[in-house]
Design a protein around this motif. Structure first.
Motif, PDB file in Angstrom:
ATOM      1  N   LYS A  59      23.138  13.010  18.336  1.00  0.00           N
ATOM      2  CA  LYS A  59      22.743  14.217  17.876  1.00  0.00           C
ATOM      3  C   LYS A  59      21.749  14.217  16.768  1.00  0.00           C
ATOM      4  O   LYS A  59      21.645  12.947  15.996  1.00  0.00           O
ATOM      5  N   GLY A  60      20.978  15.134  16.633  1.00  0.00           N
ATOM      6  CA  GLY A  60      19.902  15.146  15.401  1.00  0.00           C
ATOM      7  C   GLY A  60      20.217  16.085  14.417  1.00  0.00           C
ATOM      8  O   GLY A  60      21.070  17.090  14.523  1.00  0.00           O
ATOM      9  N   SER A  61      19.867  15.837  13.276  1.00  0.00           N
ATOM     10  CA  SER A  61      20.019  17.012  12.161  1.00  0.00           C
ATOM     11  C   SER A  61      19.743  18.427  12.551  1.00  0.00           C
ATOM     12  O   SER A  61      18.690  18.539  13.367  1.00  0.00           O
ATOM     13  N   VAL A 101      27.015  13.550  11.833  1.00  0.00           N
ATOM     14  CA  VAL A 101      25.723  14.052  12.058  1.00  0.00           C
ATOM     15  C   VAL A 101      24.983  14.380  10.653  1.00  0.00           C
ATOM     16  O   VAL A 101      25.653  15.016  10.099  1.00  0.00           O
ATOM     17  N   TYR A 102      24.121  13.608  10.384  1.00  0.00           N
ATOM     18  CA  TYR A 102      23.416  13.563   8.710  1.00  0.00           C
ATOM     19  C   TYR A 102      22.455  14.514   8.631  1.00  0.00           C
ATOM     20  O   TYR A 102      21.528  14.703   9.852  1.00  0.00           O
ATOM     21  N   GLN A 103      22.429  15.210   7.814  1.00  0.00           N
ATOM     22  CA  GLN A 103      21.555  16.626   7.724  1.00  0.00           C
ATOM     23  C   GLN A 103      20.359  16.282   6.687  1.00  0.00           C
ATOM     24  O   GLN A 103      19.383  17.020   6.754  1.00  0.00           O
ATOM     25  N   SER A 104      20.350  15.386   6.045  1.00  0.00           N
ATOM     26  CA  SER A 104      19.473  15.015   4.771  1.00  0.00           C
ATOM     27  C   SER A 104      19.601  13.478   4.700  1.00  0.00           C
ATOM     28  O   SER A 104      20.497  12.763   4.749  1.00  0.00           O
ATOM     29  N   PHE A 105      18.289  13.019   3.770  1.00  0.00           N
ATOM     30  CA  PHE A 105      18.497  11.956   3.292  1.00  0.00           C
ATOM     31  C   PHE A 105      19.377  11.547   2.341  1.00  0.00           C
ATOM     32  O   PHE A 105      19.967  10.422   2.097  1.00  0.00           O
ATOM     33  N   ASP A 106      19.712  12.583   1.337  1.00  0.00           N
ATOM     34  CA  ASP A 106      20.929  12.421   0.536  1.00  0.00           C
ATOM     35  C   ASP A 106      22.326  11.924   1.022  1.00  0.00           C
ATOM     36  O   ASP A 106      23.261  11.172   0.372  1.00  0.00           O
ATOM     37  N   GLU A 107      22.471  12.399   2.322  1.00  0.00           N
ATOM     38  CA  GLU A 107      23.777  12.125   3.045  1.00  0.00           C
ATOM     39  C   GLU A 107      23.883  10.753   3.680  1.00  0.00           C
ATOM     40  O   GLU A 107      24.722  10.272   4.086  1.00  0.00           O
ATOM     41  N   LEU A 108      22.447   9.918   3.569  1.00  0.00           N
ATOM     42  CA  LEU A 108      22.637   8.504   4.126  1.00  0.00           C
ATOM     43  C   LEU A 108      22.934   7.479   3.113  1.00  0.00           C
ATOM     44  O   LEU A 108      22.722   6.297   3.449  1.00  0.00           O
ATOM     45  N   LYS A 109      23.379   7.937   1.810  1.00  0.00           N
ATOM     46  CA  LYS A 109      23.492   7.133   1.000  1.00  0.00           C
ATOM     47  C   LYS A 109      24.718   5.623   1.390  1.00  0.00           C
ATOM     48  O   LYS A 109      25.694   6.127   1.806  1.00  0.00           O
ATOM     49  N   LYS A 140       4.253  16.928  19.302  1.00  0.00           N
ATOM     50  CA  LYS A 140       5.117  17.534  18.007  1.00  0.00           C
ATOM     51  C   LYS A 140       5.775  16.607  17.740  1.00  0.00           C
ATOM     52  O   LYS A 140       6.658  15.631  18.343  1.00  0.00           O
ATOM     53  N   TRP A 141       5.841  16.306  16.384  1.00  0.00           N
ATOM     54  CA  TRP A 141       6.536  14.793  15.889  1.00  0.00           C
ATOM     55  C   TRP A 141       7.360  15.594  14.686  1.00  0.00           C
ATOM     56  O   TRP A 141       7.206  14.905  13.581  1.00  0.00           O
ATOM     57  N   ASP A 142       8.057  16.583  14.815  1.00  0.00           N
ATOM     58  CA  ASP A 142       9.169  16.989  13.756  1.00  0.00           C
ATOM     59  C   ASP A 142      10.164  16.068  13.633  1.00  0.00           C
ATOM     60  O   ASP A 142      11.042  15.906  14.666  1.00  0.00           O
ATOM     61  N   THR A 143      10.328  15.362  12.558  1.00  0.00           N
ATOM     62  CA  THR A 143      11.427  14.124  12.557  1.00  0.00           C
ATOM     63  C   THR A 143      12.780  14.523  12.129  1.00  0.00           C
ATOM     64  O   THR A 143      12.835  15.459  11.151  1.00  0.00           O
ATOM     65  N   LEU A 144      13.611  14.200  13.143  1.00  0.00           N
ATOM     66  CA  LEU A 144      15.048  14.672  12.867  1.00  0.00           C
ATOM     67  C   LEU A 144      15.941  13.130  12.437  1.00  0.00           C
ATOM     68  O   LEU A 144      15.405  12.000  12.664  1.00  0.00           O
ATOM     69  N   ILE A 145      16.997  13.161  11.814  1.00  0.00           N
ATOM     70  CA  ILE A 145      17.828  12.092  11.463  1.00  0.00           C
ATOM     71  C   ILE A 145      18.819  12.176  12.757  1.00  0.00           C
ATOM     72  O   ILE A 145      19.365  13.116  12.772  1.00  0.00           O
ATOM     73  N   ILE A 146      18.793  10.878  13.559  1.00  0.00           N
ATOM     74  CA  ILE A 146      19.546  11.032  14.673  1.00  0.00           C
ATOM     75  C   ILE A 146      20.685   9.784  14.578  1.00  0.00           C
ATOM     76  O   ILE A 146      20.443   8.857  14.117  1.00  0.00           O
ATOM     77  N   SER A 147      21.800  10.335  14.850  1.00  0.00           N
ATOM     78  CA  SER A 147      22.760   9.367  15.043  1.00  0.00           C
ATOM     79  C   SER A 147      24.013   9.497  16.137  1.00  0.00           C
ATOM     80  O   SER A 147      23.605  10.455  17.084  1.00  0.00           O
ATOM     81  N   ASP A 148      24.934   8.557  16.166  1.00  0.00           N
ATOM     82  CA  ASP A 148      26.055   8.674  17.091  1.00  0.00           C
ATOM     83  C   ASP A 148      27.213   9.248  16.533  1.00  0.00           C
ATOM     84  O   ASP A 148      27.725   8.616  15.588  1.00  0.00           O
ATOM     85  N   PRO A 149      27.385  10.654  16.561  1.00  0.00           N
ATOM     86  CA  PRO A 149      28.550  11.238  15.975  1.00  0.00           C
ATOM     87  C   PRO A 149      29.817  10.466  16.122  1.00  0.00           C
ATOM     88  O   PRO A 149      30.816  10.551  15.174  1.00  0.00           O
ATOM     89  N   ALA A 179      21.850   5.487  11.612  1.00  0.00           N
ATOM     90  CA  ALA A 179      20.923   6.438  12.078  1.00  0.00           C
ATOM     91  C   ALA A 179      19.490   5.966  12.220  1.00  0.00           C
ATOM     92  O   ALA A 179      19.375   4.802  11.935  1.00  0.00           O
ATOM     93  N   THR A 180      18.654   6.638  12.948  1.00  0.00           N
ATOM     94  CA  THR A 180      17.280   6.277  12.828  1.00  0.00           C
ATOM     95  C   THR A 180      16.552   7.593  12.628  1.00  0.00           C
ATOM     96  O   THR A 180      17.266   8.752  12.674  1.00  0.00           O
ATOM     97  N   LEU A 181      15.081   7.603  12.613  1.00  0.00           N
ATOM     98  CA  LEU A 181      14.432   8.728  12.472  1.00  0.00           C
ATOM     99  C   LEU A 181      13.443   8.856  13.649  1.00  0.00           C
ATOM    100  O   LEU A 181      12.685   7.981  13.977  1.00  0.00           O
ATOM    101  N   ALA A 182      13.258  10.164  14.312  1.00  0.00           N
ATOM    102  CA  ALA A 182      12.750  10.259  15.485  1.00  0.00           C
ATOM    103  C   ALA A 182      12.548  11.804  15.698  1.00  0.00           C
ATOM    104  O   ALA A 182      13.398  12.695  15.206  1.00  0.00           O
ATOM    105  N   PRO A 183      11.699  12.324  16.676  1.00  0.00           N
ATOM    106  CA  PRO A 183      11.214  13.626  16.842  1.00  0.00           C
ATOM    107  C   PRO A 183      12.651  14.222  18.126  1.00  0.00           C
ATOM    108  O   PRO A 183      13.170  13.252  18.675  1.00  0.00           O
ATOM    109  N   GLN A 184      12.571  15.559  18.348  1.00  0.00           N
ATOM    110  CA  GLN A 184      13.386  15.859  19.187  1.00  0.00           C
ATOM    111  C   GLN A 184      13.423  15.459  20.681  1.00  0.00           C
ATOM    112  O   GLN A 184      14.102  15.129  21.349  1.00  0.00           O
ATOM    113  N   TYR A 185      11.845  15.131  21.157  1.00  0.00           N
ATOM    114  CA  TYR A 185      11.821  14.773  22.453  1.00  0.00           C
ATOM    115  C   TYR A 185      12.314  13.282  22.694  1.00  0.00           C
ATOM    116  O   TYR A 185      12.657  13.039  23.807  1.00  0.00           O
TER     117      TYR A 185
END
Length: 279
Positions: free
Chosen positions: A223-225, A145-153, A131-140, A203-209
Motif C-alpha cells: 500500500k502507498g500513502s 500504511v504510513y502517511q508522512s515522514f513524521d510517522e516513520l520515526k 509522473k513521479w509523485d512519490t508515495l511512502i510504500i509499505s506492507d500493511p 517502507a520505501t519511497l516510489a511512485p504509483q506506477y
C-alpha cells in the motif's frame, strides 16, 4: 559496476567512433562542437542508461536494451536518423550520471527527477517522461500504511542510491536527525518487494506506477500513502557543454512524440497504464 555495451555499428563506423573518442580525450569531441555531421553521415550519440532498471531500462532475454526510456529514445532516433545514430551504455543508476559527467555519454536516461545538485551539473530535457509523485510504500501486514515522514520515526526506509527519493529523505533527516534509518542500495524490483514483505525495512519511497507494478508482478498487497509526499516528473539529461543542435532537436522530437500519443502508447506497454505527465 561492470557496464554493458550494445551496438549494431559496422566496422567502418567503429573506426569513426574510435577517432571521435580520441578527439574527445583531447577536448575536441564533435558532440559538443555545435556543428552538424557531414552530409550523408550520422553523428554517433552515446546514451547512458540502466542495464537492470526494468521497466525503464534493462537488458532483455535477447541481450538487447529494452524498457520505456529505451523505447522513447529509439523513437527519437528514428525521427532524427538524418543526423544521429544512438548507442547505449548500460550501468547501475549512479554510474549513468558518472558516464554523462565524464563525457563518456552525451545523453542519459534513467528516470531523472529535478534536484538542485543535478541542475548545477547537467541540462535537463524539457519534456517529462513519467509522473513521479512519490508515495511512502509499505506492507500493511508488517505494520501500517504510513502517511508522512513524521510517522516513520524509528523505522528503516529503503532508498535507491543517488535518487531523488534518497535526497528528499536525507533532507528531512537534516531537520529531524535520527528520525529514521536509511537503507541504501541499487536493488531490483523483486529485491525491493522482498525487503518490504520480509520486514528487512519498513517502507520505501516510489511512485504509483512502481506500486502497481510490484503488486501486479509479485501478487502482493503493498500500500502507498493516500497523498504524495513529493510531486515530480522525470526527464532525460544532457551535459551542459553538449551541442545545442542536439539538445534542441531531441527536445523537439520528444515533444512531437508526446503530442502524437507515442509516449502514452509506450507507457501503457511498459507500465500497464498511462503515467505520462502533462508538462
Amino acid at each position: 559496476m561492470k557496464t554493458t555495451r550494445f551496438t549494431t555499428m559496422s566496422a567502418a563506423i567503429l573506426v569513426t567512433v574510435f577517432s571521435l573518442g580520441s578527439l574527445s580525450a583531447c577536448g575536441g569531441s564533435s558532440s559538443a562542437s555545435g556543428s552538424d555531421p557531414a552530409s550523408g553521415s550520422q553523428q554517433e550519440i552515446t546514451i547512458a542508461t540502466g542495464n537492470d532498471g526494468k521497466p525503464f531500462c534493462s537488458m532483455n532475454e535477447d541481450g538487447e536494451f529494452d524498457g520505456y526510456d529505451i523505447a522513447i529514445m529509439k523513437a527519437v532516433e528514428q525521427k532524427l536518423s538524418k543526423y544521429y545514430k544512438f548507442t547505449f551504455e548500460g550501468s547501475d543508476f549512479p554510474t549513468t550520471l558518472s558516464n554523462l559527467s565524464s563525457g563518456k555519454a552525451q545523453i542519459a536516461t534513467y528516470e531523472y527527477e529535478n534536484n538542485a545538485e543535478r541542475k548545477a551539473k547537467f541540462t535537463y530535457g524539457t519534456v517529462g517522461l513519467t509522473k513521479w509523485d512519490t508515495l511512502i510504500i509499505s506492507d500493511p501486514s508488517n505494520g501500517k500504511v504510513y502517511q508522512s515522514f513524521d510517522e516513520l520515526k524509528g523505522k528503516k526506509i529503503y532508498v535507491t542510491t543517488a535518487t531523488n527519493q534518497a535526497a528528499m529523505a536525507e533532507s528531512y533527516l537534516k531537520e529531524h536527525p535520527d528520525a529514521f534509518k536509511l537503507v541504501y542500495g541499487t536493488y531490483s524490483n523483486e529485491q525491493i518487494v522482498q525487503g518490504l514483505t520480509s520486514g528487512s525495512y519498513d517502507a520505501t519511497l516510489a511512485p504509483q506506477y512502481s506500486l502497481d507494478l510490484w503488486n501486479n508482478a509479485f501478487h502482493k498487497g503493498l500500500k502507498g500513502s493516500d497523498k504524495a509526499v513529493n510531486k515530480s516528473s522525470s526527464y532525460i539529461l544532457f551535459n551542459k557543454s553538449d551541442d545545442k543542435n542536439l539538445i534542441d532537436r531531441v527536445n523537439k522530437a520528444m515533444a512531437d512524440l508526446k503530442k502524437d500519443g507515442t509516449f502514452k502508447k509506450l507507457s501503457e506497454q511498459y507500465y500497464g497504464a498511462d503515467y505520462v505527465p502533462e508538462d
